[in-house]
Design an enzyme around this catalytic site. Sequence first.
Site, mmCIF file in Angstrom:
data_model
loop_
_atom_site.group_PDB
_atom_site.id
_atom_site.type_symbol
_atom_site.label_atom_id
_atom_site.label_comp_id
_atom_site.label_asym_id
_atom_site.label_seq_id
_atom_site.Cartn_x
_atom_site.Cartn_y
_atom_site.Cartn_z
ATOM 1 C CG HIS A 76 -85.678 94.501 -16.733
ATOM 2 N ND1 HIS A 76 -86.292 94.672 -17.928
ATOM 3 C CD2 HIS A 76 -86.662 94.591 -15.804
ATOM 4 C CE1 HIS A 76 -87.587 94.858 -17.738
ATOM 5 N NE2 HIS A 76 -87.831 94.818 -16.468
ATOM 6 C CG HIS A 102 -89.365 92.879 -8.377
ATOM 7 N ND1 HIS A 102 -88.231 92.751 -9.141
ATOM 8 C CD2 HIS A 102 -89.880 94.086 -8.682
ATOM 9 C CE1 HIS A 102 -88.073 93.824 -9.875
ATOM 10 N NE2 HIS A 102 -89.065 94.659 -9.620
#
Lengths: 253, 953
Positions: B288, B225
């Site tokens: 998300h 990430h």
Amino acid sequence: MSKVRVLVLRAPGTNCDMETIFAFEQAGAEVSRLHINRFVRGNERLADYQIMVVPGGFTYGDDIAAGRVLANELRLGLGEDIKRFVADGKLILGICNGFQVLVKAGILSVDGGKIPLTLTDNDSGRFECRWVYLAADPESPCIFTRGVERMYLPVAHAEGKVVVAGEVPDRNIVLRYTDEQGNLGAGYPLNPNGSQADIAGMCDDTGRIFALMPHPERFIRGTQHPRWTRCEVGEQGDGLRIFQNAVAWAESL
Amino acid sequence: MHRVEVRLKSHLPDARGAGLVKDIRDLGIETVSDVRVVDIYWLDAELPPDKLDLICRSLLADPVIQDYRSDSTISTDTDKAANRRVVEVTYNPGVMDPVEETVMKAVRDLGIVDVRAVKTAKRYLIEGELDNGQLDSICGKLLVNPIVEHIVRSDTVPFSEHPRYHFRLNHYNILDAGGSGLAAVHKDFSFSAPELKAIIDHFREQGRNPTDVELETLFQTWSEHCVHKTFKARITSNGVVIDNLLRSTIAKATAELNKPWCLSVFMDNAGVIAFDEKWALCFKVETHNHPSAVEPYGGAATGIGGVVRDPLGTGLGSKPICNTDVFCFAPPDYPHEKVPKGVLHPRRIFKGVRAGVADYGNRLGIPTLNGAILFDERYLANPLVFCGTLGLMPRELSQRGQQRAGDLVVVVGGRTGRDGIHGVTFASEQLTEKSSTLSFTSVQIGNPIVEKKVIDILLQARDRKLYRRITDCGGGGLSSAVGEMAADTGVRVDLEKVPLKYAGLTYSEIWVSESQERMLIAVPPECIDELMELFDSEDVEAAVIGEFTDNHHLRLFYHGELVGDLSMEFLHDGLPQMNMEAVWQQPLHTEPDFASPDNLGGDLLKVLGTWNVCSKEWVIRQYDHEVQGGSVLKPLVGRDSDGPGDAAIIRPLLDSDRGVIVSNGINPNYGELDPYWMAASAIDEALRQIIAVGGSLEQVALLDNFCWGDTRRPDMLGALVRATQACHDVALVYGTPFVSGKDSLNNEFEYEGRVIAIPHTLLISAIGIMADVNRAVSMDLKQAGDLIYIVGDTYSELGGSAYLATRDLIGNSVPRVDAPRAKTLMDNLSVATRKGLVKACHDCSDGGLGVAIAEMAFAGGLGATIRLEHVPLGEPIDRNDFILFSESNSRFLVEVAPENREEFEKTLGNTRWAAVGEVSDSGMLEVYGLDGRRVVNESISELKEAWQSPLRW
């Protein structure tokens, strides 16, 4: 002649302040955008302005109920100053969240507060962003809507339903939701929130305190109209008149 | 402790309850006639009755419409009644309802200072006969999400004590080969073998074992990430070596195009391009996904909150002016019984995500102008939630700042709690049936007003030049934000100085917490007093937590004790490059084998009513798309303001005619056939929308967002490589550079031993500068008698199309892009629009020509006649259905007034186009086939109804 001074009052969660400033500037005013803390803490004085605006937004997140927390803050922190402001013949405008704040603070009231008034959840249970047709009462004492008969403006709110425990005198009802032809009782979604008596905007008995759920500051120029690419829409939006009327009146103060 | 209950007066309708009645009916439970919602507040205080009554009367209840009761006036039995079920739900300890903070403030405003804490709950009174199974179903599927909430029982304690934390410095013994240290590392972290080896080698050189916070820092900083190691890997793809995928494809196109208006690309939190002489725009889209899968409302809300902080943390800070949201879900009518354990039903995810995005975005006062919603069963356990934000900043502030040694590290905004601990690793890993229970600390309910306050105050601090550099606290929390900011200086942080929501956090938790609404700034010491005063003036928290140094080390202290010390060199350059294998093979699907129907009206109605094509008005109207006053072309257009606009246009500066067009392109169905053409199609789609509303390709910037399955599998990575190659090739020809991007890999779910991966999904987001917004064009037909042109060739490209999907087919002929020809065509069409020759324009995408003309007709409230024999073909097609529903790229339908015919045709030049019909006032859409016979004759009201009814919730 010096320009009319407008205060755009800001609090945590205010979010229509910049376009409200633009609208007042188009109407020829000089605008200050100030945080409520500056007044509560005594850094600024309300008396320095001729028009006070509580703009749209979600002050304090609209937690508990829309506008409630800022309403209390105004009532308890600035109550006396606001009373003097009104007594001096000045103007107060509440847009959307500002309507909710002014009503819940008791600044905009009907019959001296004897007729209980509030705003609550839309009947649809949803936030609604759409344009609405409005009719103005030509008999209204409201300074802001002088010469206005009909308007087309956007609403964007979840708690815009006006609830009154009793009858509201006509003089306090400034704007009502209508259909395209101006008829009342048009029902959802033309009345987007189920407001009693199709009330979209109200004023006090003097006509100097005015509040409405639709956003006049979002229709200042033609390209904000949802169908400007289809039809002849003028350069100027319907909402501008509200601000021009206010500034014109304040110039005479 | 006090308890207050607030409820609507019984004669008033309960709008919140009415929504639940509908949701309960959607579960197949028909017996519930009414639901009423009671708001519960617990106050941790001992107040005299008059003070408590003051709080109720003037704060918690509205006497015009509500009744309240408190403490002794609450009898537990009053809510009991025949055929009524009562359920009370509250947030779990540690999950903060933003309302609690507001109540605390408002109570202080009333002059009451002795309330220590507030907790809220909701009590549902459900009327109607229900058995226990049905009640459980209502609770489990609608009222309670155990990740963040629980049902209140008689013994529930609203205010639980937070455990005290006693400092102890923890090490992992990794140097002693026989010790248990390595096993513990494997248990707590999922480092790859080469990563772990690099760590062991490093600490062996240091002659000491790492502390827990050091390993945490490495784990966060080296996560997929944060560092995108797959895109930076050394990949062997079908035998060819690619060293750094990003740099050799997407970023390469940007470098080759070398546009002077690209001000900051691939280096900051968002990409920055010039808007005009004085202003710049920055743009970022993030996902998300995993948090939204387990807690849709909080996950999506914090998704918006997170992406808004990107432009705010770019350069020296920009003001967010527009949001865009794209969601991918499983179909809302997916059978409940087929939903795996631990997975939420897609309808609930959809509703929760929508509510989270709307509540957060609306409260921030950022218009949500553009988006898309796609449906595919493979998104069942892995829904995708893309949130994007456009920011506006003065041009001279567009470059990332640089702090100096001695500058102070200041964290501003929200307080730090145990929220989202290990969120980045959660985001980078595969979901399993257990995820819902394991991941509870990864989700929090955002507080948009805190973020709004942070934006308001930071922009003032920026204009007063009170800080030298800014970044957001996102994935990895302070560990990533501070670690990255100090990469070329060094830093010392005193962790006990970080303001906490509650006691009990370890130094390590403080460091990696992902609590929302926090930003990090580097403040020169001489500015700190003015900065603190400014923040105090609007009640926004700011805390000095350390100091930048020049020793190129990250040094962490807790109450004076050194708990972590990493060299910046190892932290940022110590991660070994991954070596990966990629393979791609062209799949072969069944070719469609059915005759073209004689009447295509029914097929058109069916395609219009598919989840992917149907109207998304139910969602759009719940977003504020007018706030900030800049809207020029809204998401819904046409006679009744309900037609599907192609791209949105805003005017960022209210006193200027210059505009920004925001669009997106996404079509995962094509990825199934060939990810290369999927990527090319997505770019083409995003650009088509810009052209359709009157823009041009002169200054268009792109963003890429890849959501993929597990790229450690060579075929998955092979597909990714192909998609990135198309991004390079196509962007280069169109002259549209990528300025930023993001990826979310490992979107897979393991269920009953089977792995379900999402379809390869690439979202292309585009922004285009429009010199004069008064030239904008909407897609709705304007006037009967006008001509309708199709611009661009139609091919027999039905692979992955909406039409074949209605027959459960996918086919093979994926739509391709002939970029050089398409560029000329788009350029010419854009000149025609600028000349005012185009009255309406709509691009052909899902459902092709058929859907496009139907949408234009019903949006304009006008009929149309189309002749398929005139449609220019790129290859011979002898089927009406294929011409009507082909999804060939780079095609537009254009309405032109008859008097402009010649001029329009001259402007299009020798690109491919043809007049294929006229606008009529018949209210009918008529399509004539290749042999001149009518194949569609449907009323526009019926077409519109088919398109609107699926999502009319």
